[in-house]
Design a protein around this motif. Structure first.
Motif, PDB file in Angstrom:
ATOM      1  N   ALA A 150       0.862  -1.188   0.000  1.00 25.39           N
ATOM      2  CA  ALA A 150       0.000   0.000   0.000  1.00 25.39           C
ATOM      3  C   ALA A 150       0.893   1.231   0.000  1.00 25.39           C
ATOM      4  O   ALA A 150       1.945   1.243   0.659  1.00 25.39           O
ATOM      5  CB  ALA A 150      -0.911  -0.008   1.217  1.00 25.39           C
ATOM      6  N   GLU A 151       0.502   2.271  -0.701  1.00 24.50           N
ATOM      7  CA  GLU A 151       1.318   3.478  -0.827  1.00 24.50           C
ATOM      8  C   GLU A 151       0.463   4.721  -0.658  1.00 24.50           C
ATOM      9  O   GLU A 151      -0.671   4.775  -1.140  1.00 24.50           O
ATOM     10  CB  GLU A 151       2.005   3.517  -2.187  1.00 24.50           C
ATOM     11  N   ARG A 158       5.239   3.577   2.300  1.00 26.95           N
ATOM     12  CA  ARG A 158       4.981   2.258   1.745  1.00 26.95           C
ATOM     13  C   ARG A 158       4.849   1.244   2.872  1.00 26.95           C
ATOM     14  O   ARG A 158       5.636   1.254   3.819  1.00 26.95           O
ATOM     15  CB  ARG A 158       6.100   1.822   0.792  1.00 26.95           C
ATOM     16  N   VAL A 159       3.854   0.383   2.734  1.00 29.31           N
ATOM     17  CA  VAL A 159       3.669  -0.728   3.663  1.00 29.31           C
ATOM     18  C   VAL A 159       3.572  -1.996   2.837  1.00 29.31           C
ATOM     19  O   VAL A 159       2.680  -2.128   1.996  1.00 29.31           O
ATOM     20  CB  VAL A 159       2.398  -0.554   4.516  1.00 29.31           C
ATOM     21  N   SER A 160       4.492  -2.934   3.055  1.00 26.45           N
ATOM     22  CA  SER A 160       4.491  -4.209   2.340  1.00 26.45           C
ATOM     23  C   SER A 160       4.364  -5.341   3.345  1.00 26.45           C
ATOM     24  O   SER A 160       4.978  -5.296   4.416  1.00 26.45           O
ATOM     25  CB  SER A 160       5.784  -4.382   1.538  1.00 26.45           C
ATOM     26  N   VAL A 161       3.576  -6.340   3.009  1.00 30.65           N
ATOM     27  CA  VAL A 161       3.384  -7.487   3.893  1.00 30.65           C
ATOM     28  C   VAL A 161       3.575  -8.776   3.103  1.00 30.65           C
ATOM     29  O   VAL A 161       3.426  -8.810   1.881  1.00 30.65           O
ATOM     30  CB  VAL A 161       1.980  -7.480   4.550  1.00 30.65           C
ATOM     31  N   THR A 162       3.900  -9.835   3.830  1.00 31.59           N
ATOM     32  CA  THR A 162       4.112 -11.127   3.190  1.00 31.59           C
ATOM     33  C   THR A 162       2.816 -11.906   3.004  1.00 31.59           C
ATOM     34  O   THR A 162       2.800 -12.927   2.321  1.00 31.59           O
ATOM     35  CB  THR A 162       5.099 -11.960   4.015  1.00 31.59           C
ATOM     36  N   GLU A 163       1.719 -11.435   3.619  1.00 31.61           N
ATOM     37  CA  GLU A 163       0.422 -12.093   3.489  1.00 31.61           C
ATOM     38  C   GLU A 163      -0.589 -11.080   2.970  1.00 31.61           C
ATOM     39  O   GLU A 163      -0.974 -10.156   3.687  1.00 31.61           O
ATOM     40  CB  GLU A 163      -0.025 -12.663   4.837  1.00 31.61           C
ATOM     41  N   ALA A 164      -1.020 -11.264   1.737  1.00 35.35           N
ATOM     42  CA  ALA A 164      -1.862 -10.283   1.063  1.00 35.35           C
ATOM     43  C   ALA A 164      -3.143  -9.977   1.824  1.00 35.35           C
ATOM     44  O   ALA A 164      -3.600  -8.829   1.841  1.00 35.35           O
ATOM     45  CB  ALA A 164      -2.202 -10.774  -0.350  1.00 35.35           C
ATOM     46  N   ASP A 208      -4.649  -4.593   4.057  1.00 35.42           N
ATOM     47  CA  ASP A 208      -5.529  -3.478   4.402  1.00 35.42           C
ATOM     48  C   ASP A 208      -5.427  -3.123   5.881  1.00 35.42           C
ATOM     49  O   ASP A 208      -5.336  -1.947   6.255  1.00 35.42           O
ATOM     50  CB  ASP A 208      -6.978  -3.816   4.053  1.00 35.42           C
ATOM     51  N   ARG A 209      -5.448  -4.138   6.728  1.00 39.44           N
ATOM     52  CA  ARG A 209      -5.351  -3.889   8.174  1.00 39.44           C
ATOM     53  C   ARG A 209      -3.976  -3.344   8.537  1.00 39.44           C
ATOM     54  O   ARG A 209      -3.851  -2.456   9.391  1.00 39.44           O
ATOM     55  CB  ARG A 209      -5.637  -5.186   8.932  1.00 39.44           C
ATOM     56  N   ALA A 210      -2.919  -3.843   7.871  1.00 46.11           N
ATOM     57  CA  ALA A 210      -1.576  -3.331   8.135  1.00 46.11           C
ATOM     58  C   ALA A 210      -1.476  -1.854   7.779  1.00 46.11           C
ATOM     59  O   ALA A 210      -0.927  -1.044   8.542  1.00 46.11           O
ATOM     60  CB  ALA A 210      -0.547  -4.138   7.347  1.00 46.11           C
ATOM     61  N   ALA A 211      -2.019  -1.480   6.619  1.00 45.59           N
ATOM     62  CA  ALA A 211      -1.996  -0.074   6.211  1.00 45.59           C
ATOM     63  C   ALA A 211      -2.784   0.790   7.185  1.00 45.59           C
ATOM     64  O   ALA A 211      -2.395   1.919   7.488  1.00 45.59           O
ATOM     65  CB  ALA A 211      -2.554   0.061   4.797  1.00 45.59           C
ATOM     66  N   GLU A 212      -3.892   0.256   7.686  1.00 45.55           N
ATOM     67  CA  GLU A 212      -4.694   0.999   8.657  1.00 45.55           C
ATOM     68  C   GLU A 212      -3.905   1.228   9.948  1.00 45.55           C
ATOM     69  O   GLU A 212      -3.928   2.331  10.514  1.00 45.55           O
ATOM     70  CB  GLU A 212      -5.978   0.220   8.957  1.00 45.55           C
ATOM     71  N   VAL A 220       6.554  -7.757   7.627  1.00 45.38           N
ATOM     72  CA  VAL A 220       6.162  -6.421   7.182  1.00 45.38           C
ATOM     73  C   VAL A 220       7.399  -5.565   6.941  1.00 45.38           C
ATOM     74  O   VAL A 220       8.423  -5.695   7.624  1.00 45.38           O
ATOM     75  CB  VAL A 220       5.239  -5.733   8.206  1.00 45.38           C
ATOM     76  N   LEU A 221       7.289  -4.717   5.944  1.00 41.50           N
ATOM     77  CA  LEU A 221       8.266  -3.664   5.677  1.00 41.50           C
ATOM     78  C   LEU A 221       7.516  -2.346   5.634  1.00 41.50           C
ATOM     79  O   LEU A 221       6.489  -2.236   4.962  1.00 41.50           O
ATOM     80  CB  LEU A 221       8.989  -3.909   4.359  1.00 41.50           C
ATOM     81  N   VAL A 222       8.022  -1.344   6.364  1.00 38.31           N
ATOM     82  CA  VAL A 222       7.426  -0.007   6.372  1.00 38.31           C
ATOM     83  C   VAL A 222       8.511   0.986   5.991  1.00 38.31           C
ATOM     84  O   VAL A 222       9.626   0.953   6.534  1.00 38.31           O
ATOM     85  CB  VAL A 222       6.854   0.355   7.758  1.00 38.31           C
ATOM     86  N   SER A 223       8.208   1.862   5.050  1.00 42.02           N
ATOM     87  CA  SER A 223       9.165   2.905   4.675  1.00 42.02           C
ATOM     88  C   SER A 223       8.475   4.254   4.610  1.00 42.02           C
ATOM     89  O   SER A 223       7.318   4.356   4.201  1.00 42.02           O
ATOM     90  CB  SER A 223       9.825   2.585   3.328  1.00 42.02           C
ATOM     91  N   VAL A 224       9.186   5.276   5.053  1.00 42.55           N
ATOM     92  CA  VAL A 224       8.777   6.666   4.886  1.00 42.55           C
ATOM     93  C   VAL A 224       9.993   7.394   4.329  1.00 42.55           C
ATOM     94  O   VAL A 224      11.018   7.518   5.004  1.00 42.55           O
ATOM     95  CB  VAL A 224       8.324   7.310   6.202  1.00 42.55           C
ATOM     96  N   GLY A 225       9.892   7.849   3.083  1.00 41.88           N
ATOM     97  CA  GLY A 225      11.048   8.473   2.451  1.00 41.88           C
ATOM     98  C   GLY A 225      12.196   7.484   2.378  1.00 41.88           C
ATOM     99  O   GLY A 225      12.060   6.376   1.874  1.00 41.88           O
ATOM    100  N   GLY A 226      13.334   7.861   2.925  1.00 45.82           N
ATOM    101  CA  GLY A 226      14.514   7.011   2.882  1.00 45.82           C
ATOM    102  C   GLY A 226      14.706   6.149   4.097  1.00 45.82           C
ATOM    103  O   GLY A 226      15.770   5.537   4.252  1.00 45.82           O
ATOM    104  N   ASP A 227      13.728   6.066   4.994  1.00 46.00           N
ATOM    105  CA  ASP A 227      13.836   5.241   6.192  1.00 46.00           C
ATOM    106  C   ASP A 227      12.980   3.993   6.041  1.00 46.00           C
ATOM    107  O   ASP A 227      11.776   4.078   5.777  1.00 46.00           O
ATOM    108  CB  ASP A 227      13.384   6.024   7.425  1.00 46.00           C
TER     109      ASP A 227
END
Length: 370
Positions: free
Chosen positions: A73-74, A83-89, A93-97, A236-243
């Motif tokens: 999700a972006e 960006r929020v990426s998860v290994t289980e599709a 939605d809940r992860a992005a929330e 899960v992977l979470v990124s904001v800008g370069g972090d």
């Protein structure tokens, strides 16, 4: 919010860099094991010294030709891509929330871009929220561990250099702080050491403005990744800008990252293990004009002037985004001394020079360059 299915997570550089002293810091402190000597054992003659700061580093590898597919999700926050990426599709939605709620809370607590944030009215010695206290505490800790190179008191300097919260509009140039010496007014930049945080009581001296941008974003992705992994039991992977921060189980081949600051800059494809983090600091993305010169947001806390960059970008891997961003931004600040400092730390790091030449450190995989 846009939901996409991606094959690669791109790392875009951050520009909230700070500058500071040019000394290699002495050994810092870390938590002990909490274990005493076994029963009947003679006590040691002296307590062992604390381990130096920045001693634990992840092992990166070259991303494979067939990277794992992740669901992402972006959206945009703080003028940066999230960006929020998860290994289980099914859990995306809940992860992005969860991530959105956490970032919103951090924004309300400590954003320098919001005049109604808690930080904007804090600092008179009264209690602040636990969240703001944590964000201030980690900013001061990063300043301490980098010997002031990552200094959160550059906020007022940015204003005096012609930078307002709208990232680009001009403001009237004004001094940050002065010390009167006879008939001469001498400019004296504030430092992080003047800020007091006693439990949750925050005192900010007059004339000092905190800018928590660097460490706030890094702490945010660390918190968000931990929250999603613990709540949803997913990688899960979470990124904001370069972090970037990860938590939980990684894809089989690790989290694939494209490390590149701009379309004409060198690129590397690395694989990040679960629980690791990466941060990229940039000296050139954000800039704005004043009547005197083109200023950059990398500000030297010792002089109050925009630093002259030696490196275009610094990328560091660590087991927290907070630690990675502290080392990356301090590397930009140290300029020609950055290589010797990174070598001493044995940090997995990558420096891109102004001529786009590359320097590698620690276990950074040199074969990852494309």
């Amino acid at each position: 919010m846009v939901l996409t299915r991606v094959l690669l997570v791109a790392l875009v550089a951050s520009v909230f860099g700070n500058s500071g002293r040019r000394q290699v810091p002495a050994s810092g402190s870390a938590r002990g094991s909490g274990q005493g000597p076994p029963p009947g054992a003679a006590p040691p003659e002296a307590a062992p010294p604390p381990p130096p700061a920045f001693t634990q580093w992840p092992m990166l590898s070259v991303a494979g030709d067939d990277p794992a597919t992740v669901d992402t999700a972006e959206w945009t926050l703080w003028d940066e891509p999230v960006r929020v990426s998860v290994t289980e599709a099914a859990k995306l939605d809940r992860a992005a929330e969860l991530v959105g709620g956490e970032l919103d809370a951090i924004d309300v607590a400590a954003s320098r871009l919001r005049p109604d944030s808690e930080l904007a009215s804090a600092g008179d010695g009264s209690e602040v929220s636990p969240l703001l206290a944590e964000l201030v505490a980690v900013a001061l800790s990063a300043a301490r561990e980098t010997d002031g190179d990552v200094d959160p008191t550059v906020g007022a300097m940015l204003g005096s250099l012609g930078h307002d919260p709208d990232f680009g509009a001009l403001v009237t140039t004004r001094p940050t702080r002065h010390v009167q010496v006879g008939q001469l007014a001498v400019y004296r930049p504030p430092t992080w050491e003047e800020v007091r945080l006693d439990d949750r009581r925050l005192t900010i001296p007059e004339g000092v403005t905190l800018d928590l941008s660097d460490t706030m974003r890094a702490r945010a992705v660390d918190r968000c990744a931990a929250l999603v992994a613990a709540t949803l039991d997913t990688g899960v992977l979470v990124s904001v800008g370069g972090d970037i921060a990860t938590a939980g189980p990684a894809p089989r081949a690790g989290w694939p990252l494209l490390v590149r600051d701009g379309p004409v800059d060198p690129a590397a494809r690395v694989s990040l293990p679960g629980g690791a983090a990466v941060s990229t600091a940039s000296s050139h993305h954000r800039h704005w004009d004043t009547a005197e010169e083109l200023l950059q947001q990398i500000v030297d806390p010792e002089t109050g002037h925009a630093a002259r960059p030696i490196w275009r970008t610094a990328t560091v891997a660590a087991f927290s985004a907070l630690r990675a961003t502290a080392v990356a931004n301090a590397s930009l600040a140290r300029g020609v001394l950055a290589p010797s400092w990174l070598e001493a730390l044995a940090a997995p790091a990558r420096l891109v020079g102004n001529d786009r030449s590359l320097r590698f450190f620690g276990t950074w995989p040199t074969a990852a360059e494309t």
